[in-house]
Design a protein around this motif. Structure first.
Motif, short mmCIF file in Angstrom:
data_model
loop_
_atom_site.label_atom_id
_atom_site.label_comp_id
_atom_site.label_asym_id
_atom_site.label_seq_id
_atom_site.Cartn_x
_atom_site.Cartn_y
_atom_site.Cartn_z
N ASP A 72 0.84 -1.19 0.00
CA ASP A 72 0.00 0.00 0.00
C ASP A 72 0.88 1.25 0.00
N VAL A 73 0.23 2.39 -0.10
CA VAL A 73 0.95 3.66 -0.21
C VAL A 73 1.91 3.87 0.96
N THR A 74 1.50 3.45 2.16
CA THR A 74 2.32 3.69 3.35
C THR A 74 3.33 2.58 3.62
N ALA A 75 3.35 1.54 2.81
CA ALA A 75 4.25 0.41 3.06
C ALA A 75 5.69 0.78 2.72
N ASP A 76 6.62 0.27 3.51
CA ASP A 76 8.05 0.46 3.24
C ASP A 76 8.52 -0.68 2.34
N PRO A 77 8.99 -0.40 1.13
CA PRO A 77 9.42 -1.47 0.23
C PRO A 77 10.73 -2.13 0.65
N VAL A 78 11.45 -1.52 1.59
CA VAL A 78 12.72 -2.08 2.06
C VAL A 78 12.48 -2.76 3.41
N VAL A 79 12.77 -4.06 3.47
CA VAL A 79 12.52 -4.82 4.69
C VAL A 79 13.82 -5.45 5.18
N THR A 80 13.94 -5.63 6.48
CA THR A 80 15.07 -6.32 7.09
C THR A 80 14.54 -7.59 7.74
N ILE A 81 15.12 -8.75 7.38
CA ILE A 81 14.64 -10.03 7.88
C ILE A 81 15.80 -10.79 8.50
N GLU A 82 15.65 -11.15 9.76
CA GLU A 82 16.69 -11.90 10.45
C GLU A 82 16.81 -13.31 9.85
N ALA A 83 17.94 -13.95 10.06
CA ALA A 83 18.16 -15.31 9.57
C ALA A 83 17.07 -16.24 10.08
N GLY A 84 16.44 -16.98 9.16
CA GLY A 84 15.42 -17.94 9.53
C GLY A 84 14.04 -17.35 9.81
N ASP A 85 13.92 -16.02 9.82
CA ASP A 85 12.63 -15.39 10.11
C ASP A 85 11.81 -15.18 8.83
N THR A 86 10.55 -14.81 9.04
CA THR A 86 9.64 -14.55 7.93
C THR A 86 9.01 -13.18 8.08
N PHE A 87 9.08 -12.39 7.03
CA PHE A 87 8.40 -11.10 6.98
C PHE A 87 7.00 -11.33 6.44
N THR A 88 5.98 -10.81 7.13
CA THR A 88 4.59 -10.99 6.68
C THR A 88 3.95 -9.62 6.47
N TYR A 89 3.05 -9.58 5.51
CA TYR A 89 2.39 -8.31 5.18
C TYR A 89 0.98 -8.62 4.68
N GLU A 90 0.01 -7.83 5.12
CA GLU A 90 -1.35 -7.94 4.63
C GLU A 90 -1.82 -6.59 4.13
N GLY A 91 -2.44 -6.58 2.96
CA GLY A 91 -2.87 -5.33 2.38
C GLY A 91 -4.15 -5.49 1.59
N GLU A 92 -4.54 -4.42 0.92
CA GLU A 92 -5.76 -4.44 0.12
C GLU A 92 -5.55 -3.62 -1.14
N GLN A 93 -5.95 -4.18 -2.27
CA GLN A 93 -5.87 -3.50 -3.55
C GLN A 93 -7.28 -3.10 -3.99
N SER A 94 -7.44 -1.88 -4.48
CA SER A 94 -8.76 -1.45 -4.94
C SER A 94 -8.63 -0.71 -6.27
N GLY A 95 -9.68 -0.75 -7.06
CA GLY A 95 -9.70 -0.10 -8.36
C GLY A 95 -10.85 -0.61 -9.20
N VAL A 96 -10.84 -0.22 -10.46
CA VAL A 96 -11.97 -0.57 -11.33
C VAL A 96 -11.83 -1.96 -11.94
N TYR A 97 -10.71 -2.65 -11.66
CA TYR A 97 -10.48 -3.97 -12.26
C TYR A 97 -10.79 -5.09 -11.26
N ARG A 98 -11.16 -6.24 -11.82
CA ARG A 98 -11.38 -7.43 -10.98
C ARG A 98 -10.03 -8.11 -10.78
N TRP A 99 -9.43 -7.89 -9.63
CA TRP A 99 -8.07 -8.35 -9.37
C TRP A 99 -8.02 -9.87 -9.30
#
Length: 205
Positions: free
Chosen positions: A149-176
């Protein structure tokens, strides 16, 4: 490791690290006591061990030939360094993205989505992510763009063996229909790998 502002890309991060290292070298060769270097150089690191570690790496890899002036010629010549290609590749980052609940009317369609980036390597990584969307008639279908999303940081730091998770929502005139996420090619850095210190100081084995 550096004063790179939050949200900056990997190129900015590398540049900031180099600038910090050069500032450390200038402070030392200018006669600053090592204990005062962090403050004089403006290092963002606050832990004394981290500060000392960064100073040692700066001296070893960025200005070993200039240390003779402040170490009574202990460094009689530059300390050789050798790059070794032992860092993981982007394949060590397992990326999955999936569409969740979809809703819409004749005007606007929305789709929730979730993303996971698992770091399977033994090293912490800093990576920049990209995302693309697919929908019937969508003009940018298949084109890689900004992650999240607009406020999301595209640069992430992930420790060894860890998992980065993100949940968002896309909206617009198209059927995604679906979305993909990847690590932007060349825009990732694994820490504590990829280099090998050279021989010791002059006169030692």
């Amino acid at each position: 490791m550096s004063s790179a502002p939050g949200g900056s890309d990997i190129a900015d991060f590398r540049t900031a690290v180099v600038e910090d290292a050069r500032t450390v070298c200038e402070a030392l060769t200018g006669g600053t006591d090592m204990n005062d270097v962090p403050d004089v150089a403006g290092l963002p690191l606050t832990d004394p061990v981290d500060q000392a570690g960064f100073i040692v790496e700066a001296v070893t890899f960025y200005c070993p030939d200039r240390m003779a002036a402040v170490t009574d010629d202990v460094y009689s010549k530059p300390v050789a360094t050798k790059q070794r290609e032992d860092c993981p590749t982007a394949r060590a980052l397992e990326v999955t993205a999936s569409i969740g609940e979809q809703a819409g009317d004749d005007l606007i369609h929305t789709a929730s989505y979730s993303v996971e980036v698992r770091n399977t390597s033994s090293y912490t990584v800093r990576a920049q992510l990209q995302q693309r969307w697919f929908a019937d008639g969508y003009p940018d279908e298949g084109a890689w763009g900004t992650f999240g999303d607009v406020t999301a940081d595209p640069v992430v730091t992930i420790e060894a063996g860890d998992t980065f998770t993100y949940e968002g929502e896309q909206s617009g005139v198209y059927r995604w229909e679906r979305t993909d996420v990847r690590v932007q090619p060349g825009e990732f850095v694994f820490f504590r790998c990829g280099y090998q210190p050279g021989p010791g100081i002059a006169g030692t084995d």
